[in-house]
Design an enzyme around this catalytic site. Structure first.
Site, PDB file in Angstrom:
ATOM      1  N   CYS A 200      29.709  28.504  18.308  1.00  0.00           N
ATOM      2  CA  CYS A 200      30.959  28.771  18.985  1.00  0.00           C
ATOM      3  C   CYS A 200      30.914  30.185  19.537  1.00  0.00           C
ATOM      4  O   CYS A 200      29.970  30.927  19.319  1.00  0.00           O
ATOM      5  CB  CYS A 200      32.125  28.633  18.015  1.00  0.00           C
ATOM      6  SG  CYS A 200      32.103  27.110  17.057  1.00  0.00           S
TER       7      CYS A 200
ATOM      8  N   LYS B 243      23.609  26.757  22.543  1.00  0.00           N
ATOM      9  CA  LYS B 243      22.478  27.646  22.786  1.00  0.00           C
ATOM     10  C   LYS B 243      21.948  28.240  21.492  1.00  0.00           C
ATOM     11  O   LYS B 243      20.752  28.232  21.230  1.00  0.00           O
ATOM     12  CB  LYS B 243      22.890  28.754  23.757  1.00  0.00           C
ATOM     13  CG  LYS B 243      21.764  29.741  24.088  1.00  0.00           C
ATOM     14  CD  LYS B 243      20.604  29.049  24.790  1.00  0.00           C
ATOM     15  CE  LYS B 243      19.510  30.016  25.179  1.00  0.00           C
ATOM     16  NZ  LYS B 243      18.341  29.334  25.751  1.00  0.00           N
TER      17      LYS B 243
END
EC number: 2.6.1.16
Length: 610
Positions: free
Chosen positions: A2, A605
């Site tokens: 997040c 990512k």
């Protein structure tokens, strides 16, 4: 996974918070939210499911004002993606955002419900908000309430707390999930990634495990896990302010593919001369440590694992040192025997990969001679906690599917292998020179490989309507096939698998038919004849073959086999070179299919939770 942004300033911070979230979009998310409080303790909370732009539109429409605020992009772990599960979460006057996983949240939820708290969401984060609200009833300050709260939490967290009744400060705690604090003039900031703050500051401090910090406009006070006031290093970042700009490119992934020649030049700068590797540039005490290494253990995840698998061949073939490679999430949960004089190497683009970080901490308890990391982010947890770090200089990588981080890891590993062989007298000066010259030639060769883009774009149309693809390779090209397979499945959502070509007869050959593309990485080397036999096995069963090979390999195409002829390059760096057409193929297949190339579904990512 997040994204977190926070700010305490004289000016209105809503725009800063939203811009910070935009810069973190590459990490992956499903919802976003902000909470901002003004000097009169008026709090505005806005949450939206979907893209940050939807949140930005709502913030603009609401004309949010206030100099203190927190913001978050959520990647669902507990509870479905929805506005009610989006952060910030509230309990009374308390607002909270959180990255990570609270492992004992069910027990805490039951405790809080017994105290009369009502939960509106399915998330583990909401327990933090209620705990802080409970502790604040008896604590002398928000700082003390947060310190008492985190002692009750089990798991990984980076959490930020805002009290509407005290708009002059925010409190942040870190355990297992990265938090960086940014210093301004009369204003201070925080984020889960410094990229979020590069438009407002260049001065950063990374919190360490167990730290709790109180942030006001004029001061940042950091306390360790024991509650003692401590000082943490403040460093100037040299990251590019416009790293989040695609420029002339359609996607960040395309941009980052084209940045690889420069990234490789930067990674090699100062580490190699015209004919040798500069061992001292690899890390502090590297020469002394490498001279004693008898075994190498590489631990990594995802793309970094594929880089490690490639390097295993180099460690044993070039340096003559045994090497094992293991997925971090497996390594950390099994009983293993530490060999004498073993060097642990962790690989990670972000330096915050949760399983890799946990594996490092475990290995340090198990008697490894030394632990080094090959990493792209200075100041990250892996860099701080390793004995020495070999930094890749790929620059900020935005696309979820890693490209330039992978090739710079490979270049760094090849330099490390050469230094290891050199320190132990296992390679000659002539061999060292050959390796270094191959590295020097690589950026120009990759530029040439990029000129195949249009050919590969045309080739990609053959894959777009397929549901499965096989990738084959032998030796160090097997992990390159693994990486190619990972790229295709990540961004095109086509099921893809990679196999060592010699394994075809042990199962995968049953999958071959006229609807199954088979991609073969086949440069001319001492395994080529074996690989040609595997290619013939596929042809005999009507498979669709796409062979990437140099002219010396001697393949001849027909209606069932397309040959993509690549220029001949050194065998030493060929594995790095052949990565480029694989990246381009995946990119153009995804482009034709219309998927979200930079932010593929369900992926993030930086994987900062288990």
């Amino acid at each position: 996974m997040c994204g977190i942004v926070g700010a305490v300033a004289q000016r209105d911070v809503a725009e800063i918070l939203v811009e910070g979230l935009r810069r973190l979009e590459y990490r992956g998310y499903d919802s976003a939210g902000v909470a901002v409080v003004d000097s009169q303790s008026n709090l505005t909370r806005i949450r939206r499911l979907g893209k940050v732009q939807e949140l930005a539109d709502a913030v603009d429409q609401a004309e949010v004002v206030g100099g203190t605020g927190i913001a978050h992009t959520r990647w669902a772990t507990h509870g479905e993606p929805s506005e009610i599960n989006a952060h910030p979460h509230q309990s009374g006057d308390i607002s909270v955002v959180h990255n990570g996983i609270i492992e004992n949240h069910e027990t805490l939820r039951e405790l809080l419900q017994s105290r009369g708290y009502v939960f509106e969401s399915q998330t583990d984060t909401e327990v933090i908000a209620h705990l802080v609200e409970w502790e604040l009833r008896t604590a002398a300050s928000l700082l003390e309430a947060v310190q008492k709260t985190v002692k009750q939490l089990e798991g990984a967290y980076g959490t930020v707390v805002l009290d509407r009744n005290d708009p002059s400060r925010i409190v942040v705690a870190r355990s297992g999930s990265p938090i960086v604090i940014g210093f301004g003039v009369g204003e201070n900031f925080l984020a889960s990634d410094q990229l979020a703050l590069l438009n407002v500051t260049r001065r950063f401090m990374y919190l360490e495990e167990g730290d709790v910090a109180e942030i006001t406009r004029r001061e940042v006070a950091v306390y360790d896990a024991l509650g003692e006031r401590v000082e943490r290093e403040i460093a100037e970042s040299n990251a590019e302010h416009d790293a989040g700009d695609k420029g002339q490119y359609r996607h960040f992934m395309q941009k980052e593919i084209y940045e690889q020649p420069t990234a490789l030049i930067n990674t090699m700068e100062g580490r190699i001369t015209a004919d040798s590797v500069v061992t001292e540039a690899i890390g502090v005490n590297a020469a002394e440590i490498l001279s004693k290494v008898e075994h190498v253990q590489i631990v990594a995840c995802g793309t970094s694992y594929n880089a490690g698998m490639t390097a295993r061949y180099w460690f044993e073939d070039i340096a003559g040192v045994s090497c094992d490679v293991e997925i971090a999430s497996e390594f950390r949960y099994r009983k293993f025997v530490t060999r004498p004089n073993s060097l642990l190497i962790t690989l990670s683009q972000s330096g915050e990969t949760a399983d890799t970080l946990a594996a490092l901490r475990l290995a340090k308890e198990k008697g490894y001679m030394a632990a080094m990391t090959i990493c792209n982010v200075a100041g990250s947890s892996l860099v701080r906690e390793s004995d020495f770090a070999f930094m890749t200089r790929a620059g900020v990588e935005i696309g979820v599917a890693s490209t330039k981080a992978f090739t710079t890891q490979l270049a760094a590993l090849l330099m490390l292998v050469t230094a290891l062989g050199k320190q132990q007298g296992r390679i000659s000066k002539e061999k060292e020179k050959e390796i270094v010259e191959a590295l020097h030639a690589l950026p120009k060769q990759i530029n040439a490989a990029l000129s195949f883009e249009k050919d590969i774009e045309a080739l990609a149309t053959d894959f777009a309507d397929k549901h499965h693809t096989l990738f084959l390779g032998r030796g160090e090209f097997y992990p390159i096939a693994m990486e190619a397979s990972l790229k295709l499945k990540e961004i095109s959502y086509i099921h893809a698998e990679a196999y060592a070509a010699g394994e075809l007869k042990h199962g995968p050959l049953a999958l071959i038919d006229a609807d199954m593309p088979v991609v073969v990485v086949a440069p001319s080397n001492d395994l080529l004849e074996k690989l040609k036999s595997n290619v013939e096995e596929v042809r005999a069963r009507g498979g669709l073959l796409y062979v990437f090979a140099d002219a010396d390999a001697g393949f001849e195409g027909d209606e069932t086999m397309k040959i993509i002829t690549m220029p001949h390059v050194s065998e030493i760096t060929a594995a790095i070179y052949y990565t480029i057409p694989m990246q381009l193929l995946s990119y153009y297949v995804a482009l034709i299919k219309g998927t979200d190339v930079d932010q593929p579904r369900n992926l993030a990512k930086a994987v900062t939770v288990e």
